[in-house]
Design a protein around this motif. Structure first.
Motif, PDB file in Angstrom:
ATOM      1  N   TYR A  44      14.159  15.074   8.630  1.00  0.00           N
ATOM      2  CA  TYR A  44      14.605  16.660   8.666  1.00  0.00           C
ATOM      3  C   TYR A  44      15.777  16.477   9.766  1.00  0.00           C
ATOM      4  CZ  TYR A  44      11.282  18.297   5.280  1.00  0.00           C
ATOM      5  OH  TYR A  44      10.517  18.655   4.173  1.00  0.00           O
ATOM      6  N   LEU A  45      16.782  17.061   9.627  1.00  0.00           N
ATOM      7  CA  LEU A  45      17.816  17.145  10.702  1.00  0.00           C
ATOM      8  C   LEU A  45      17.844  18.645  11.120  1.00  0.00           C
ATOM      9  CD1 LEU A  45      20.883  15.762   8.203  1.00  0.00           C
ATOM     10  CD2 LEU A  45      19.944  14.977  10.346  1.00  0.00           C
ATOM     11  N   SER A  46      18.606  18.694  12.036  1.00  0.00           N
ATOM     12  CA  SER A  46      18.603  19.841  12.999  1.00  0.00           C
ATOM     13  C   SER A  46      18.685  21.122  11.938  1.00  0.00           C
ATOM     14  CB  SER A  46      19.719  19.886  14.059  1.00  0.00           C
ATOM     15  OG  SER A  46      19.856  21.189  14.758  1.00  0.00           O
ATOM     16  N   ASN A  77      17.611   9.883   2.360  1.00  0.00           N
ATOM     17  CA  ASN A  77      16.421  10.916   2.282  1.00  0.00           C
ATOM     18  C   ASN A  77      16.285  11.744   3.530  1.00  0.00           C
ATOM     19  OD1 ASN A  77      14.097  11.995   1.020  1.00  0.00           O
ATOM     20  ND2 ASN A  77      12.712  10.274   1.577  1.00  0.00           N
ATOM     21  N   LEU A  78      17.360  12.628   3.544  1.00  0.00           N
ATOM     22  CA  LEU A  78      17.281  13.756   4.485  1.00  0.00           C
ATOM     23  C   LEU A  78      17.244  15.043   3.920  1.00  0.00           C
ATOM     24  CD1 LEU A  78      20.012  12.029   6.974  1.00  0.00           C
ATOM     25  CD2 LEU A  78      17.455  12.110   7.222  1.00  0.00           C
ATOM     26  N   HIS A  79      16.764  15.989   4.885  1.00  0.00           N
ATOM     27  CA  HIS A  79      16.642  17.416   4.287  1.00  0.00           C
ATOM     28  C   HIS A  79      17.206  18.443   5.299  1.00  0.00           C
ATOM     29  CE1 HIS A  79      14.994  20.882   2.201  1.00  0.00           C
ATOM     30  NE2 HIS A  79      14.568  19.953   1.126  1.00  0.00           N
ATOM     31  N   LEU A  80      17.890  19.381   5.038  1.00  0.00           N
ATOM     32  CA  LEU A  80      18.398  20.237   5.871  1.00  0.00           C
ATOM     33  C   LEU A  80      17.953  21.638   6.037  1.00  0.00           C
ATOM     34  CD1 LEU A  80      22.229  19.482   4.757  1.00  0.00           C
ATOM     35  CD2 LEU A  80      21.260  19.040   6.958  1.00  0.00           C
ATOM     36  N   PRO A 103      17.577  22.481  24.296  1.00  0.00           N
ATOM     37  CA  PRO A 103      18.074  23.694  24.042  1.00  0.00           C
ATOM     38  C   PRO A 103      18.907  23.687  22.808  1.00  0.00           C
ATOM     39  CG  PRO A 103      19.583  22.444  25.746  1.00  0.00           C
ATOM     40  CD  PRO A 103      18.398  21.339  25.535  1.00  0.00           C
ATOM     41  N   ILE A 104      19.164  25.056  22.399  1.00  0.00           N
ATOM     42  CA  ILE A 104      19.877  24.885  21.235  1.00  0.00           C
ATOM     43  C   ILE A 104      21.545  25.147  21.606  1.00  0.00           C
ATOM     44  CG2 ILE A 104      20.411  26.699  19.080  1.00  0.00           C
ATOM     45  CD1 ILE A 104      17.351  27.190  19.262  1.00  0.00           C
ATOM     46  N   LEU A 105      22.248  24.144  21.258  1.00  0.00           N
ATOM     47  CA  LEU A 105      23.632  24.471  21.703  1.00  0.00           C
ATOM     48  C   LEU A 105      24.606  24.252  20.473  1.00  0.00           C
ATOM     49  CD1 LEU A 105      23.453  21.994  24.930  1.00  0.00           C
ATOM     50  CD2 LEU A 105      23.603  24.543  24.798  1.00  0.00           C
ATOM     51  N   THR A 106      25.765  24.645  20.338  1.00  0.00           N
ATOM     52  CA  THR A 106      26.373  24.666  19.182  1.00  0.00           C
ATOM     53  C   THR A 106      27.842  23.632  19.465  1.00  0.00           C
ATOM     54  OG1 THR A 106      27.628  26.768  20.161  1.00  0.00           O
ATOM     55  CG2 THR A 106      25.679  26.912  18.625  1.00  0.00           C
ATOM     56  N   ILE A 107      27.892  22.892  20.775  1.00  0.00           N
ATOM     57  CA  ILE A 107      29.029  22.310  20.967  1.00  0.00           C
ATOM     58  C   ILE A 107      28.666  20.924  20.244  1.00  0.00           C
ATOM     59  CG2 ILE A 107      29.635  23.091  23.063  1.00  0.00           C
ATOM     60  CD1 ILE A 107      28.031  20.927  24.452  1.00  0.00           C
ATOM     61  N   SER A 108      29.968  20.405  19.575  1.00  0.00           N
ATOM     62  CA  SER A 108      29.958  19.108  18.885  1.00  0.00           C
ATOM     63  C   SER A 108      28.921  17.907  19.430  1.00  0.00           C
ATOM     64  CB  SER A 108      31.388  18.500  18.548  1.00  0.00           C
ATOM     65  OG  SER A 108      32.103  19.454  18.056  1.00  0.00           O
ATOM     66  N   ASP A 109      29.180  17.591  20.496  1.00  0.00           N
ATOM     67  CA  ASP A 109      28.287  16.292  21.165  1.00  0.00           C
ATOM     68  C   ASP A 109      26.819  16.614  21.191  1.00  0.00           C
ATOM     69  OD1 ASP A 109      30.604  15.467  21.695  1.00  0.00           O
ATOM     70  OD2 ASP A 109      30.750  15.711  23.644  1.00  0.00           O
ATOM     71  N   ALA A 110      26.230  18.030  21.096  1.00  0.00           N
ATOM     72  CA  ALA A 110      25.069  18.331  21.297  1.00  0.00           C
ATOM     73  C   ALA A 110      24.383  17.971  19.798  1.00  0.00           C
ATOM     74  CB  ALA A 110      24.662  19.858  21.437  1.00  0.00           C
ATOM     75  N   TYR A 111      25.139  17.837  18.639  1.00  0.00           N
ATOM     76  CA  TYR A 111      24.605  17.507  17.378  1.00  0.00           C
ATOM     77  C   TYR A 111      24.229  16.153  17.170  1.00  0.00           C
ATOM     78  CZ  TYR A 111      26.233  21.955  15.642  1.00  0.00           C
ATOM     79  OH  TYR A 111      26.449  23.305  15.478  1.00  0.00           O
ATOM     80  N   TYR A 112      24.576  15.226  18.189  1.00  0.00           N
ATOM     81  CA  TYR A 112      24.453  13.763  18.010  1.00  0.00           C
ATOM     82  C   TYR A 112      23.212  13.482  19.197  1.00  0.00           C
ATOM     83  CZ  TYR A 112      28.933  13.554  15.577  1.00  0.00           C
ATOM     84  OH  TYR A 112      29.879  14.047  14.793  1.00  0.00           O
ATOM     85  N   LYS A 113      22.870  14.318  19.768  1.00  0.00           N
ATOM     86  CA  LYS A 113      21.776  13.966  20.896  1.00  0.00           C
ATOM     87  C   LYS A 113      20.438  14.387  20.381  1.00  0.00           C
ATOM     88  CE  LYS A 113      25.210  14.301  24.603  1.00  0.00           C
ATOM     89  NZ  LYS A 113      25.276  12.641  24.481  1.00  0.00           N
ATOM     90  N   ARG A 114      19.477  13.977  20.764  1.00  0.00           N
ATOM     91  CA  ARG A 114      18.020  14.268  20.330  1.00  0.00           C
ATOM     92  C   ARG A 114      17.743  15.402  21.427  1.00  0.00           C
ATOM     93  NH1 ARG A 114      12.613  14.079  21.422  1.00  0.00           N
ATOM     94  NH2 ARG A 114      11.154  13.598  19.637  1.00  0.00           N
ATOM     95  N   ASN A 115      16.966  16.233  21.014  1.00  0.00           N
ATOM     96  CA  ASN A 115      16.626  17.563  21.835  1.00  0.00           C
ATOM     97  C   ASN A 115      15.268  17.387  22.373  1.00  0.00           C
ATOM     98  OD1 ASN A 115      18.497  18.875  19.602  1.00  0.00           O
ATOM     99  ND2 ASN A 115      18.713  20.297  21.239  1.00  0.00           N
ATOM    100  N   LEU A 116      14.789  18.059  23.309  1.00  0.00           N
ATOM    101  CA  LEU A 116      13.717  18.093  23.966  1.00  0.00           C
ATOM    102  C   LEU A 116      12.692  19.132  23.272  1.00  0.00           C
ATOM    103  CD1 LEU A 116      11.827  17.310  26.340  1.00  0.00           C
ATOM    104  CD2 LEU A 116      12.340  19.321  27.628  1.00  0.00           C
ATOM    105  N   PHE A 151      23.060  11.399  13.752  1.00  0.00           N
ATOM    106  CA  PHE A 151      22.522  12.681  13.844  1.00  0.00           C
ATOM    107  C   PHE A 151      20.783  12.428  14.130  1.00  0.00           C
ATOM    108  CE2 PHE A 151      26.089  13.786  11.471  1.00  0.00           C
ATOM    109  CZ  PHE A 151      26.705  14.819  12.344  1.00  0.00           C
ATOM    110  N   PRO A 152      20.256  12.891  15.204  1.00  0.00           N
ATOM    111  CA  PRO A 152      18.875  12.739  15.339  1.00  0.00           C
ATOM    112  C   PRO A 152      17.973  13.544  14.291  1.00  0.00           C
ATOM    113  CG  PRO A 152      19.685  14.338  16.805  1.00  0.00           C
ATOM    114  CD  PRO A 152      21.032  13.890  16.242  1.00  0.00           C
ATOM    115  N   VAL A 153      16.936  12.653  13.819  1.00  0.00           N
ATOM    116  CA  VAL A 153      15.954  13.417  12.641  1.00  0.00           C
ATOM    117  C   VAL A 153      14.790  13.394  13.426  1.00  0.00           C
ATOM    118  CG1 VAL A 153      17.670  12.416  10.989  1.00  0.00           C
ATOM    119  CG2 VAL A 153      15.851  10.929  11.904  1.00  0.00           C
TER     120      VAL A 153
END
Length: 253
Positions: A68-70, A108-111, A185-198, A51-53
């Motif tokens: 920090y995670l998404s 040492n991640l925060h949600l 962008p803010i996406l809820t599909i599974s693959d989007a959680y593993y990609k770093r957003n702009l 997961f990108p942080v």
């Protein structure tokens, strides 16, 4: 009367031990945790690391290494994605409690959202005040410095209130702040959680007299968020807004 349900196998085993004169065994529940296959643990760690942080913009002094995670994620959602990954790879998955334990103890991640910035002088005072080795003179100097800081802060608030209510039409009063980085962008599909957003930056300016807000935003592919970008945003704002207000002679920020 309360009746506790017990299956036949447990009763049969208890009667057999009783007839053979065997004492009841010691209850070992919770004392010998089942060992987890190291390969499963390694896959869980690999999945969490996928997961990108990002770093906190405001709390790096408190915990330098914390990431920090998404904001769209939580441990339950991460566990569901982990199970999907296991099913796709024909792997046996662990329970959510195990996944949660590894997340809480190995990372040492925060949600949650990073807390807003606080005054460094107030934080420094609270930390120094807990020092039991301070002398009486040092404590007195610390209290004096803190009291002076509070008076300056109160004076600043009074100036803001005074300038905001000043009827002088030659004075332009604004407050400004750079919002925290926004993933897009803010996406809820599974693959989007593993990609770093702009990341998108939003610089806000508030006209204190008429309570009007102005926003200037850009993404990280266009520019960073340093002093040059802030100065450019202010320059654009002044050219855009003050062109219709020729009477303005003083700017208070």
């Amino acid at each position: 009367m309360f009746v506790k349900q017990v299956n036949d196998r447990r009763l049969s085993r208890a009667l057999k031990n009783y007839r053979e004169g065997k004492p009841p065994g010691e209850d070992l529940r919770g004392r010998k945790p089942r060992k987890i296959d190291p390969a499963k643990i390694a896959f869980i760690e690999q999945h969490i690391n996928s997961f990108p942080v990002c770093e906190s913009h405001y709390t790096r002094n408190d915990n330098v290494n914390r990431k920090y995670l998404s904001l769209l994620l939580n441990i339950r959602r991460m566990y569901d994605l982990y199970k999907e990954a296991c099913l796709k790879g024909n792997r046996e998955f662990v329970k959510e409690s195990c996944y949660r334990h590894i997340f809480n103890t190995q990372f040492n991640l925060h949600l949650q959202k990073p807390r807003k910035y606080t005054c460094k002088n107030c934080d420094s005072y609270k930390i120094k005040k807990m020092d039991t080795n301070l002398t009486v003179e040092e404590k007195a100097a610390l209290e004096t410095t803190y009291e002076l800081h509070l008076r300056k802060a109160e004076r600043a608030r009074e100036c803001v209130k005074r300038d905001s209510s000043n009827p002088n039409t030659e004075m332009y009063v604004i407050s400004m702040d750079l919002q925290k980085a926004l993933p897009f962008p803010i996406l809820t599909i599974s693959d989007a959680y593993y990609k770093r957003n702009l990341y998108v930056y939003n610089f806000g300016i508030n006209d204190m007299k008429i309570k009007a807000g102005y926003f200037y935003y850009w993404d990280e592919a266009i520019a960073a968020r340093g002093s040059l970008e802030i100065a450019s945003s202010l320059l654009i704002h002044f050219k855009k807004v003050l062109s219709s207000k020729p009477a303005i002679k003083h700017i208070v920020i």
